[in-house]
Design a protein around this motif. Structure first.
Motif, PDB file in Angstrom:
ATOM      1  N   LEU A  84      54.436  21.880 -15.583  1.00  0.00           N
ATOM      2  CA  LEU A  84      55.597  22.199 -14.753  1.00  0.00           C
ATOM      3  C   LEU A  84      56.820  21.675 -15.505  1.00  0.00           C
ATOM      4  O   LEU A  84      57.123  20.485 -15.474  1.00  0.00           O
ATOM      5  CB  LEU A  84      55.491  21.545 -13.372  1.00  0.00           C
ATOM      6  CG  LEU A  84      54.576  22.229 -12.346  1.00  0.00           C
ATOM      7  CD1 LEU A  84      53.112  22.174 -12.773  1.00  0.00           C
ATOM      8  CD2 LEU A  84      54.742  21.602 -10.982  1.00  0.00           C
ATOM      9  N   PRO A  85      57.528  22.553 -16.225  1.00  0.00           N
ATOM     10  CA  PRO A  85      58.573  22.103 -17.150  1.00  0.00           C
ATOM     11  C   PRO A  85      59.739  21.398 -16.475  1.00  0.00           C
ATOM     12  O   PRO A  85      60.122  21.707 -15.348  1.00  0.00           O
ATOM     13  CB  PRO A  85      59.022  23.403 -17.825  1.00  0.00           C
ATOM     14  CG  PRO A  85      57.869  24.332 -17.676  1.00  0.00           C
ATOM     15  CD  PRO A  85      57.275  23.986 -16.349  1.00  0.00           C
ATOM     16  N   ILE A  86      60.314  20.450 -17.218  1.00  0.00           N
ATOM     17  CA  ILE A  86      61.533  19.743 -16.814  1.00  0.00           C
ATOM     18  C   ILE A  86      62.448  19.651 -18.026  1.00  0.00           C
ATOM     19  O   ILE A  86      61.989  19.354 -19.133  1.00  0.00           O
ATOM     20  CB  ILE A  86      61.226  18.334 -16.254  1.00  0.00           C
ATOM     21  CG1 ILE A  86      62.498  17.587 -15.876  1.00  0.00           C
ATOM     22  CG2 ILE A  86      60.413  17.525 -17.255  1.00  0.00           C
ATOM     23  CD1 ILE A  86      63.184  18.088 -14.664  1.00  0.00           C
ATOM     24  N   ALA A  87      63.725  19.943 -17.830  1.00  0.00           N
ATOM     25  CA  ALA A  87      64.711  19.834 -18.905  1.00  0.00           C
ATOM     26  C   ALA A  87      65.991  19.234 -18.337  1.00  0.00           C
ATOM     27  O   ALA A  87      66.252  19.311 -17.133  1.00  0.00           O
ATOM     28  CB  ALA A  87      65.009  21.206 -19.525  1.00  0.00           C
ATOM     29  N   SER A  88      66.770  18.635 -19.198  1.00  0.00           N
ATOM     30  CA  SER A  88      67.994  17.976 -18.768  1.00  0.00           C
ATOM     31  C   SER A  88      69.078  19.002 -18.420  1.00  0.00           C
ATOM     32  O   SER A  88      69.234  20.019 -19.103  1.00  0.00           O
ATOM     33  CB  SER A  88      68.508  17.055 -19.876  1.00  0.00           C
ATOM     34  OG  SER A  88      69.759  16.512 -19.519  1.00  0.00           O
ATOM     35  N   LEU A  89      69.822  18.706 -17.347  1.00  0.00           N
ATOM     36  CA  LEU A  89      70.981  19.529 -16.996  1.00  0.00           C
ATOM     37  C   LEU A  89      72.289  18.939 -17.521  1.00  0.00           C
ATOM     38  O   LEU A  89      73.352  19.500 -17.287  1.00  0.00           O
ATOM     39  CB  LEU A  89      71.078  19.679 -15.472  1.00  0.00           C
ATOM     40  CG  LEU A  89      69.953  20.468 -14.787  1.00  0.00           C
ATOM     41  CD1 LEU A  89      70.197  20.539 -13.281  1.00  0.00           C
ATOM     42  CD2 LEU A  89      69.826  21.870 -15.368  1.00  0.00           C
ATOM     43  N   PHE A  90      72.229  17.827 -18.240  1.00  0.00           N
ATOM     44  CA  PHE A  90      73.445  17.170 -18.714  1.00  0.00           C
ATOM     45  C   PHE A  90      74.264  18.083 -19.622  1.00  0.00           C
ATOM     46  O   PHE A  90      75.479  18.033 -19.626  1.00  0.00           O
ATOM     47  CB  PHE A  90      73.102  15.886 -19.466  1.00  0.00           C
ATOM     48  CG  PHE A  90      72.596  14.779 -18.583  1.00  0.00           C
ATOM     49  CD1 PHE A  90      73.287  14.374 -17.459  1.00  0.00           C
ATOM     50  CD2 PHE A  90      71.414  14.127 -18.882  1.00  0.00           C
ATOM     51  CE1 PHE A  90      72.818  13.364 -16.649  1.00  0.00           C
ATOM     52  CE2 PHE A  90      70.934  13.111 -18.079  1.00  0.00           C
ATOM     53  CZ  PHE A  90      71.633  12.729 -16.960  1.00  0.00           C
ATOM     54  N   TYR A  91      73.569  18.893 -20.432  1.00  0.00           N
ATOM     55  CA  TYR A  91      74.308  19.737 -21.373  1.00  0.00           C
ATOM     56  C   TYR A  91      74.351  21.194 -20.933  1.00  0.00           C
ATOM     57  O   TYR A  91      74.564  22.093 -21.746  1.00  0.00           O
ATOM     58  CB  TYR A  91      73.718  19.613 -22.780  1.00  0.00           C
ATOM     59  CG  TYR A  91      72.218  19.693 -22.868  1.00  0.00           C
ATOM     60  CD1 TYR A  91      71.472  18.531 -23.051  1.00  0.00           C
ATOM     61  CD2 TYR A  91      71.549  20.910 -22.792  1.00  0.00           C
ATOM     62  CE1 TYR A  91      70.100  18.594 -23.142  1.00  0.00           C
ATOM     63  CE2 TYR A  91      70.182  20.970 -22.880  1.00  0.00           C
ATOM     64  CZ  TYR A  91      69.459  19.802 -23.054  1.00  0.00           C
ATOM     65  OH  TYR A  91      68.086  19.856 -23.151  1.00  0.00           O
ATOM     66  N   ARG A  92      74.159  21.430 -19.639  1.00  0.00           N
ATOM     67  CA  ARG A  92      74.288  22.764 -19.088  1.00  0.00           C
ATOM     68  C   ARG A  92      75.625  22.900 -18.357  1.00  0.00           C
ATOM     69  O   ARG A  92      76.208  21.907 -17.903  1.00  0.00           O
ATOM     70  CB  ARG A  92      73.150  23.054 -18.106  1.00  0.00           C
ATOM     71  CG  ARG A  92      71.755  22.833 -18.687  1.00  0.00           C
ATOM     72  CD  ARG A  92      71.543  23.632 -19.981  1.00  0.00           C
ATOM     73  NE  ARG A  92      71.773  25.051 -19.789  1.00  0.00           N
ATOM     74  CZ  ARG A  92      70.829  25.911 -19.411  1.00  0.00           C
ATOM     75  NH1 ARG A  92      69.604  25.475 -19.165  1.00  0.00           N
ATOM     76  NH2 ARG A  92      71.103  27.190 -19.270  1.00  0.00           N
ATOM     77  N   ALA A  93      76.093  24.140 -18.197  1.00  0.00           N
ATOM     78  CA  ALA A  93      77.326  24.364 -17.452  1.00  0.00           C
ATOM     79  C   ALA A  93      77.118  24.037 -15.971  1.00  0.00           C
ATOM     80  O   ALA A  93      78.023  23.513 -15.314  1.00  0.00           O
ATOM     81  CB  ALA A  93      77.787  25.812 -17.615  1.00  0.00           C
ATOM     82  N   TRP A  94      75.930  24.337 -15.460  1.00  0.00           N
ATOM     83  CA  TRP A  94      75.567  23.923 -14.095  1.00  0.00           C
ATOM     84  C   TRP A  94      74.060  24.042 -13.942  1.00  0.00           C
ATOM     85  O   TRP A  94      73.332  23.098 -14.196  1.00  0.00           O
ATOM     86  CB  TRP A  94      76.297  24.763 -13.043  1.00  0.00           C
ATOM     87  CG  TRP A  94      76.201  24.172 -11.650  1.00  0.00           C
ATOM     88  CD1 TRP A  94      75.343  24.558 -10.656  1.00  0.00           C
ATOM     89  CD2 TRP A  94      76.958  23.076 -11.118  1.00  0.00           C
ATOM     90  NE1 TRP A  94      75.515  23.774  -9.538  1.00  0.00           N
ATOM     91  CE2 TRP A  94      76.511  22.858  -9.791  1.00  0.00           C
ATOM     92  CE3 TRP A  94      77.965  22.262 -11.626  1.00  0.00           C
ATOM     93  CZ2 TRP A  94      77.031  21.868  -8.952  1.00  0.00           C
ATOM     94  CZ3 TRP A  94      78.507  21.274 -10.794  1.00  0.00           C
ATOM     95  CH2 TRP A  94      78.037  21.079  -9.482  1.00  0.00           C
ATOM     96  N   ASN A  95      73.538  25.212 -13.526  1.00  0.00           N
ATOM     97  CA  ASN A  95      72.110  25.395 -13.302  1.00  0.00           C
ATOM     98  C   ASN A  95      71.424  26.040 -14.495  1.00  0.00           C
ATOM     99  O   ASN A  95      72.079  26.650 -15.353  1.00  0.00           O
ATOM    100  CB  ASN A  95      71.874  26.296 -12.080  1.00  0.00           C
ATOM    101  CG  ASN A  95      72.311  25.653 -10.784  1.00  0.00           C
ATOM    102  OD1 ASN A  95      72.297  24.442 -10.649  1.00  0.00           O
ATOM    103  ND2 ASN A  95      72.700  26.476  -9.817  1.00  0.00           N
TER     104      ASN A  95
END
Length: 491
Positions: free
Chosen positions: A137-148
């Motif tokens: 069940l993948p997880i990735a950081s949202l810190f470097y995303r514009a939002w979602n």
């Protein structure tokens, strides 16, 4: 040395595997068969034990090895883990882990383009397989995303998972808020219900369109971001959607002092008590990490049927540990395992879980090696409502991992499960079979060049690293954000 076999294909006819040890499943518990046999055909286990008498198309002897069920990673690393940058560089709000006000006002940007996002997921999926993880069940950081995260990128992720042969539960992560560092260094939480609702609607649409794709290898889930950034109405709608869709829903909670303080300030209670009050908790809920939960919180989780996702490596790096594994299991809390950071090594996480569990319990006799192995296999399967995963028994899915235990670096092996907890690592995985297909053999995945991918990953990581000043408070240079461990001289 275990046998090498052609990868990414299903064998025609029954295939019989043998090894010094085979982990079978009997009467609801794992068992060990010394010099055991396992037979699979068409993606299903036909037999586990001794003296199979049926027809066999091919036989593969793995020798001094352990054949066991694939690991289930409920919080599986699926990007290039910038979290490792926090090992010696704290506090995070000064190091680009919280957006500064001027970055927010200028408009957050995507730090990675679609090709980079697609590459890093494929790269991460291959690394999961390499470490014996067969369901992720993948997880990735949202810190470097514009939002979602976006549905389109998860269409690409589904394709990559299917090509590599990894069993996955996918869904774009979405959030209703974030924290911001003001010019004076204070931190505030901002919530945008409209963006949260838009993300939920996109995630629901993704689930409706992509559930059980690629002959069931790709399933779906809902992945709302951290608990402290939500509103009661939106999280209640998320839980209702998970029930309607019959998919798991994962929400990070009880993982930091910032979260504890924020939840007290916003709602006057703990994260878990709040989740109970709004009707979020049930047996579909997956809750990483639990290190900042109270005893009352943990009792609430246990009584709700939700699963705590134990990620000991990433939390230990932040000075936190679950209190405590053995006691919580004895109280009926459902516990699965996750990696959540680099390396995506489930064996290392089990080892740390064992050691930290004994330290926190003040008892060197518990938890046992088998307890962590159970959490990484049947614990994850039960959390997903999948009695066909995480165990090798007749009728179960043929998700099989072979550990090569012949190496002299392992020392002497008496109990193979204890060996995993002492001297082995994910690098000792030799063969991975998912849904009856040999997706990795002798450390090789068909169509995936680890060395070339590693070079590209390093270059991509460095490009991302050099964009950190853009979204770091007061915008210091890289050398100030991430100073080296020692004074460095460059030729």
């Amino acid at each position: 040395m275990p046998h090498s076999h052609q990868t990414n294909r299903r064998d025609d006819g029954p295939t019989l595997l043998t090894a010094r040890w085979v982990v079978g499943h009997r009467d609801g518990r794992h068992v060990l068969y010394e010099n055991g046999e396992i037979v699979h055909e068409h993606g299903t286990i036909l037999f586990v034990g001794h003296h199979y008498a049926g027809p066999v198309e091919r036989r593969i002897d793995h020798g001094m090895a352990l054949i066991g069920p694939g690991f289930i990673d409920l919080d599986a690393l699926s990007d290039l883990d910038t979290g490792v940058l926090g090992l010696d560089h704290q506090p995070g709000w000064k190091k680009g882990r919280v957006w500064p006000r001027d970055y927010v006002e200028a408009g957050p940007v995507e730090m990675l383009d679609p090709d980079e996002l697609a590459f890093q997921r494929r790269y991460a999926f291959a690394q999961l397989i390499r470490n014996g993880i067969t369901t992720a069940l993948p997880i990735a950081s949202l810190f470097y995303r514009a939002w979602n995260e976006t549905p389109d990128e998860f269409v690409s992720a589904a394709q990559s998972a299917a090509e590599l042969g990894l069993r996955v539960y996918l869904g774009p992560a979405f959030r209703a808020g974030h924290s911001v560092v003001e010019a004076d260094g204070s931190i505030v939480v901002e919530v945008n219900e409209a963006r949260g609702l838009a993300g939920l609607k996109q995630a629901i649409a993704f689930c409706e369109e992509h559930e059980s794709r690629f002959c069931g290898l790709v399933r779906t889930m809902l992945a709302p971001d951290r608990v402290e950034f939500w509103t009661p109405g939106l999280l209640r709608r998320t839980a209702d959607a998970a029930r309607d869709l019959d998919v798991p829903v994962r929400l990070h909670c009880c993982q930091s002092s910032f979260e504890v303080e924020t939840m007290r300030g916003r709602f006057g209670t703990t994260s878990v008590r709040w989740l109970q009050d709004i009707g979020f908790l049930d047996d579909r809920a997956l809750l990483p990490h639990g290190t900042h939960a109270t005893d009352d919180d943990l009792c609430i989780i246990a009584n709700s049927g939700a699963t705590l996702v134990h990620c000991p490596l990433v939390m230990a790096r932040h000075g936190a540990a679950l209190d405590n594994f053995a006691r919580l299991r004895s109280q009926g809390l459902r516990i699965g395992m996750g990696t959540d950071t680099w390396p995506p090594d489930m064996v290392l996480n089990m080892q740390l879980g064992l050691m930290l569990g004994r330290i926190m319990a003040g008892n060197f006799e518990t938890p046992k090696s088998a307890d962590l192995y159970d959490a990484a296999t049947t614990g994850g399967a039960d959390a997903l409502g999948r009695p066909d995963l995480g165990r090798l028994q007749e009728g179960a899915a043929a998700d099989i991992v072979v550990f090569d235990l012949s190496g002299n670096h392992l020392g002497q092996v008496v109990d193979p499960i204890a060996c995993l907890m002492t001297s082995a690592s994910g690098r000792d995985v030799h063969t991975v079979i998912i849904d009856g297909r040999t997706v990795m053999s002798a450390g090789t995945i068909a169509g995936f060049d680890f060395e070339t991918a590693h070079g590209r990953a390093q270059a991509q990581f460095e490009r991302l690293l050099h964009r950190y000043p853009q979204r770091t408070w007061q915008h210091p240079g890289i050398a100030e954000i991430f100073p080296p461990s020692y004074r460095t001289f460059v030729a």
